[in-house]
Design a protein around this motif. Structure first.
Motif, PDB file in Angstrom:
ATOM      1  N   ASP A   4       0.844  -1.193   0.000  1.00 25.70           N
ATOM      2  CA  ASP A   4       0.000   0.000   0.000  1.00 25.70           C
ATOM      3  C   ASP A   4       0.883   1.249   0.000  1.00 25.70           C
ATOM      4  OD1 ASP A   4      -1.438   2.302   1.345  1.00 25.70           O
ATOM      5  OD2 ASP A   4      -3.093   0.871   1.245  1.00 25.70           O
ATOM      6  N   GLU A   5       0.516   2.223  -0.815  1.00 28.46           N
ATOM      7  CA  GLU A   5       1.355   3.407  -1.002  1.00 28.46           C
ATOM      8  C   GLU A   5       1.694   4.097   0.321  1.00 28.46           C
ATOM      9  OE1 GLU A   5       1.496   7.403  -3.844  1.00 28.46           O
ATOM     10  OE2 GLU A   5      -0.360   6.234  -3.667  1.00 28.46           O
ATOM     11  N   GLN A   6       0.776   4.101   1.270  1.00 23.08           N
ATOM     12  CA  GLN A   6       0.999   4.794   2.541  1.00 23.08           C
ATOM     13  C   GLN A   6       2.038   4.093   3.420  1.00 23.08           C
ATOM     14  OE1 GLN A   6      -2.637   5.551   4.656  1.00 23.08           O
ATOM     15  NE2 GLN A   6      -3.730   6.235   2.825  1.00 23.08           N
ATOM     16  N   PHE A   7       2.384   2.857   3.094  1.00 23.49           N
ATOM     17  CA  PHE A   7       3.280   2.076   3.945  1.00 23.49           C
ATOM     18  C   PHE A   7       4.614   1.749   3.263  1.00 23.49           C
ATOM     19  CE2 PHE A   7      -0.867   1.506   5.744  1.00 23.49           C
ATOM     20  CZ  PHE A   7      -0.658   1.367   7.107  1.00 23.49           C
ATOM     21  N   ARG A   8       4.903   2.390   2.154  1.00 19.15           N
ATOM     22  CA  ARG A   8       6.142   2.098   1.443  1.00 19.15           C
ATOM     23  C   ARG A   8       7.339   2.746   2.125  1.00 19.15           C
ATOM     24  NH1 ARG A   8       3.372   3.085  -4.464  1.00 19.15           N
ATOM     25  NH2 ARG A   8       1.959   1.291  -4.320  1.00 19.15           N
ATOM     26  N   ASN A   9       8.528   2.218   1.802  1.00 19.64           N
ATOM     27  CA  ASN A   9       9.797   2.727   2.333  1.00 19.64           C
ATOM     28  C   ASN A   9       9.860   2.625   3.858  1.00 19.64           C
ATOM     29  OD1 ASN A   9      10.698   3.521  -0.311  1.00 19.64           O
ATOM     30  ND2 ASN A   9       9.333   5.297  -0.144  1.00 19.64           N
ATOM     31  N   LYS A  10       9.274   1.578   4.408  1.00 29.43           N
ATOM     32  CA  LYS A  10       9.299   1.347   5.854  1.00 29.43           C
ATOM     33  C   LYS A  10       9.848  -0.045   6.190  1.00 29.43           C
ATOM     34  CE  LYS A  10       5.488   4.519   6.757  1.00 29.43           C
ATOM     35  NZ  LYS A  10       6.340   5.482   7.481  1.00 29.43           N
ATOM     36  N   GLY A  11      10.501  -0.683   5.222  1.00 26.09           N
ATOM     37  CA  GLY A  11      11.101  -1.989   5.480  1.00 26.09           C
ATOM     38  C   GLY A  11      10.145  -3.156   5.366  1.00 26.09           C
ATOM     39  N   ILE A  12       8.918  -2.910   4.918  1.00 24.49           N
ATOM     40  CA  ILE A  12       7.941  -3.996   4.847  1.00 24.49           C
ATOM     41  C   ILE A  12       8.282  -4.980   3.738  1.00 24.49           C
ATOM     42  CG2 ILE A  12       5.498  -4.536   4.468  1.00 24.49           C
ATOM     43  CD1 ILE A  12       4.875  -1.795   5.755  1.00 24.49           C
ATOM     44  N   GLY A  13       8.800  -4.484   2.624  1.00 24.27           N
ATOM     45  CA  GLY A  13       9.213  -5.381   1.548  1.00 24.27           C
ATOM     46  C   GLY A  13      10.262  -6.373   2.017  1.00 24.27           C
ATOM     47  N   GLU A  14      11.218  -5.892   2.792  1.00 22.55           N
ATOM     48  CA  GLU A  14      12.256  -6.785   3.315  1.00 22.55           C
ATOM     49  C   GLU A  14      11.661  -7.803   4.286  1.00 22.55           C
ATOM     50  OE1 GLU A  14      16.700  -6.576   5.360  1.00 22.55           O
ATOM     51  OE2 GLU A  14      15.527  -4.752   5.101  1.00 22.55           O
ATOM     52  N   LYS A  15      10.692  -7.392   5.093  1.00 20.94           N
ATOM     53  CA  LYS A  15      10.030  -8.332   6.002  1.00 20.94           C
ATOM     54  C   LYS A  15       9.284  -9.415   5.224  1.00 20.94           C
ATOM     55  CE  LYS A  15       9.283  -5.309  10.030  1.00 20.94           C
ATOM     56  NZ  LYS A  15       9.749  -6.220  11.083  1.00 20.94           N
ATOM     57  N   LEU A  16       8.612  -9.026   4.151  1.00 18.75           N
ATOM     58  CA  LEU A  16       7.899 -10.002   3.332  1.00 18.75           C
ATOM     59  C   LEU A  16       8.871 -10.987   2.683  1.00 18.75           C
ATOM     60  CD1 LEU A  16       5.244  -7.675   1.659  1.00 18.75           C
ATOM     61  CD2 LEU A  16       4.729  -9.660   3.088  1.00 18.75           C
ATOM     62  N   LYS A  17      10.003 -10.483   2.184  1.00 17.74           N
ATOM     63  CA  LYS A  17      10.978 -11.362   1.551  1.00 17.74           C
ATOM     64  C   LYS A  17      11.619 -12.301   2.574  1.00 17.74           C
ATOM     65  CE  LYS A  17      11.975 -11.383  -2.185  1.00 17.74           C
ATOM     66  NZ  LYS A  17      11.387 -12.129  -3.325  1.00 17.74           N
ATOM     67  N   SER A  18      11.870 -11.806   3.772  1.00 14.74           N
ATOM     68  CA  SER A  18      12.439 -12.655   4.813  1.00 14.74           C
ATOM     69  C   SER A  18      11.485 -13.798   5.161  1.00 14.74           C
ATOM     70  CB  SER A  18      12.747 -11.814   6.050  1.00 14.74           C
ATOM     71  OG  SER A  18      13.262 -12.613   7.093  1.00 14.74           O
ATOM     72  N   ALA A  19      10.185 -13.462   5.279  1.00 15.40           N
ATOM     73  CA  ALA A  19       9.193 -14.506   5.554  1.00 15.40           C
ATOM     74  C   ALA A  19       9.084 -15.478   4.382  1.00 15.40           C
ATOM     75  CB  ALA A  19       7.837 -13.860   5.838  1.00 15.40           C
ATOM     76  N   GLN A  20       9.172 -14.949   3.175  1.00 21.27           N
ATOM     77  CA  GLN A  20       9.137 -15.818   1.993  1.00 21.27           C
ATOM     78  C   GLN A  20      10.293 -16.818   2.024  1.00 21.27           C
ATOM     79  OE1 GLN A  20      10.561 -14.132  -1.651  1.00 21.27           O
ATOM     80  NE2 GLN A  20       9.015 -15.185  -2.887  1.00 21.27           N
ATOM     81  N   ARG A  21      11.484 -16.335   2.361  1.00 21.04           N
ATOM     82  CA  ARG A  21      12.639 -17.220   2.444  1.00 21.04           C
ATOM     83  C   ARG A  21      12.410 -18.325   3.476  1.00 21.04           C
ATOM     84  NH1 ARG A  21      19.015 -15.767   3.691  1.00 21.04           N
ATOM     85  NH2 ARG A  21      19.576 -17.849   4.371  1.00 21.04           N
ATOM     86  N   ASP A  22      11.932 -17.950   4.674  1.00 25.43           N
ATOM     87  CA  ASP A  22      11.712 -18.934   5.734  1.00 25.43           C
ATOM     88  C   ASP A  22      10.705 -19.996   5.304  1.00 25.43           C
ATOM     89  OD1 ASP A  22      13.477 -17.496   7.279  1.00 25.43           O
ATOM     90  OD2 ASP A  22      11.919 -16.492   8.468  1.00 25.43           O
ATOM     91  N   GLU A  23       9.609 -19.551   4.704  1.00 28.00           N
ATOM     92  CA  GLU A  23       8.570 -20.498   4.285  1.00 28.00           C
ATOM     93  C   GLU A  23       9.045 -21.359   3.117  1.00 28.00           C
ATOM     94  OE1 GLU A  23       5.652 -21.061   5.855  1.00 28.00           O
ATOM     95  OE2 GLU A  23       6.447 -19.669   7.348  1.00 28.00           O
ATOM     96  N   ALA A  24       9.816 -20.779   2.218  1.00 27.24           N
ATOM     97  CA  ALA A  24      10.325 -21.543   1.075  1.00 27.24           C
ATOM     98  C   ALA A  24      11.278 -22.643   1.529  1.00 27.24           C
ATOM     99  CB  ALA A  24      11.021 -20.610   0.085  1.00 27.24           C
ATOM    100  N   ILE A  25      12.123 -22.341   2.513  1.00 29.77           N
ATOM    101  CA  ILE A  25      13.033 -23.353   3.044  1.00 29.77           C
ATOM    102  C   ILE A  25      12.243 -24.493   3.683  1.00 29.77           C
ATOM    103  CG2 ILE A  25      14.766 -23.785   4.836  1.00 29.77           C
ATOM    104  CD1 ILE A  25      15.936 -21.029   4.198  1.00 29.77           C
ATOM    105  N   LYS A  26      11.165 -24.160   4.392  1.00 32.67           N
ATOM    106  CA  LYS A  26      10.309 -25.202   4.983  1.00 32.67           C
ATOM    107  C   LYS A  26       9.728 -26.116   3.908  1.00 32.67           C
ATOM    108  CE  LYS A  26       8.739 -22.359   8.900  1.00 32.67           C
ATOM    109  NZ  LYS A  26       7.538 -21.682   9.463  1.00 32.67           N
ATOM    110  N   LEU A  27       9.431 -25.553   2.736  1.00 33.82           N
ATOM    111  CA  LEU A  27       8.870 -26.336   1.639  1.00 33.82           C
ATOM    112  C   LEU A  27       9.925 -27.097   0.846  1.00 33.82           C
ATOM    113  CD1 LEU A  27       6.208 -23.795   0.286  1.00 33.82           C
ATOM    114  CD2 LEU A  27       5.760 -25.937   1.518  1.00 33.82           C
ATOM    115  N   GLY A  28      11.215 -26.874   1.153  1.00 39.48           N
ATOM    116  CA  GLY A  28      12.277 -27.623   0.502  1.00 39.48           C
ATOM    117  C   GLY A  28      12.965 -26.907  -0.643  1.00 39.48           C
ATOM    118  N   TYR A  29      12.658 -25.641  -0.860  1.00 43.93           N
ATOM    119  CA  TYR A  29      13.309 -24.889  -1.933  1.00 43.93           C
ATOM    120  C   TYR A  29      14.690 -24.395  -1.489  1.00 43.93           C
ATOM    121  CZ  TYR A  29       8.671 -24.547  -4.128  1.00 43.93           C
ATOM    122  OH  TYR A  29       7.452 -24.813  -4.698  1.00 43.93           O
TER     123      TYR A  29
END
Length: 276
Positions: free
Chosen positions: A84-109
């Motif tokens: 959402d435009e109001q929440f950009r440039n606050k590190g949320i993208g990095e948080k989403l990518k970090s969670a993506q990495r954790d979940e992907a490793i759990k799935l075996g990627y």
């Protein structure tokens, strides 16, 4: 405005949650190209991921990926990340990518790939410098002529990023410790500043000699504003960087770092490349 400590990140599995994702995607890019929730829920049930970022139970960001296969191994295709435009440039993208990495490793990627516009400096800094992705593939006009709210009027060139999530450490930072003047002088793309400091590519230096092990390519700090206010200059940056990166990748270079500078009078940032 909230800070990122109040943001909750979680994987999404229910059709109601995924419909919220579709609505947020429509608000960011436009209704026409939003991904149907029946598609995202099918991906989630078959090795894909949708991760949401919430502020006080309101969805304010998401990341969607689906499985890929190259004939030898499976990997995760990270298709879209929106905030959402109001929440950009606050590190949320990095948080989403970090969670993506954790979940992907759990799935075996062990590998996640995605594309992004190499002229978007915020994405370059996140994808390359902070996450440790690398890139050696340039795709001209990847999605054809796009008419959405963020991409119209310019060819949809993209970097293909490889994020090797099994590695504990980030890629070595080739740009760290290098004097800014040295990087400016050796940037393969040189520039002039026009109205209000807007950078315009002027000329290119020859590709590095064989004995060189580091190369630099300048891009605008704020390409999005240039695209909105001077489409001719935006297209000049597109064509100039397309030629440089295509030539470098053909000669076995790869993007391994991104170098920011905080000096307001210098309107560019720099990709750092090293030989494979």
């Amino acid at each position: 405005m909230t800070n990122t400590h109040e943001i909750a990140i979680r994987s999404l599995h229910r059709i109601e949650e995924l419909e919220e994702v579709r609505k947020l995607e429509s608000a960011i890019w436009g209704e026409t190209d939003s991904i149907p929730s029946h598609q995202t829920i099918t991906a989630v049930k078959n090795g894909g991921l949708v991760i949401g970022a919430y502020c006080e139970e309101k969805l304010i960001g998401f990341q969607y990926s689906f499985p890929g296969f190259n004939g030898q191994s499976a990997y995760l295709c990270s298709h879209i990340l929106g905030i959402d435009e109001q929440f950009r440039n606050k590190g949320i993208g990095e948080k989403l990518k970090s969670a993506q990495r954790d979940e992907a490793i759990k799935l075996g990627y062990s590998l996640i790939t995605w594309t992004y516009d190499p002229l978007e400096s915020v994405n370059g800094y996140l994808n390359i410098a902070k996450l440790g992705g690398v890139c050696s593939t340039y795709i001209p006009n990847c999605y054809g002529e796009m008419e959405d709210l963020l991409n119209s009027g310019i060819p949809s060139d993209r970097f293909l990023v490889e994020w090797h999530i099994g590695k504990k450490e980030k890629t070595d930072s080739n740009g760290q410790g290098l004097p800014l003047n040295f990087v400016i002088e050796n940037s393969l793309i040189q520039w002039d500043a026009i109205d209000e400091g807007v950078p315009v590519p002027s000329f290119t230096l020859p590709l590095p000699e064989q004995e060189c092990d580091t190369a630099f390519v300048a891009i605008p700090k704020d390409f999005r504003t240039i695209r909105a206010t001077n489409i001719q200059v935006a297209n000049e940056w597109r064509m100039k960087t397309r030629d440089i990166f295509s030539d470098l990748f053909q000669q076995e270079w790869q993007v391994t770092d991104f170098m920011k500078n905080s000096m307001t009078e210098i309107p560019v940032q720099f990709y750092v490349l090293s030989r494979k």
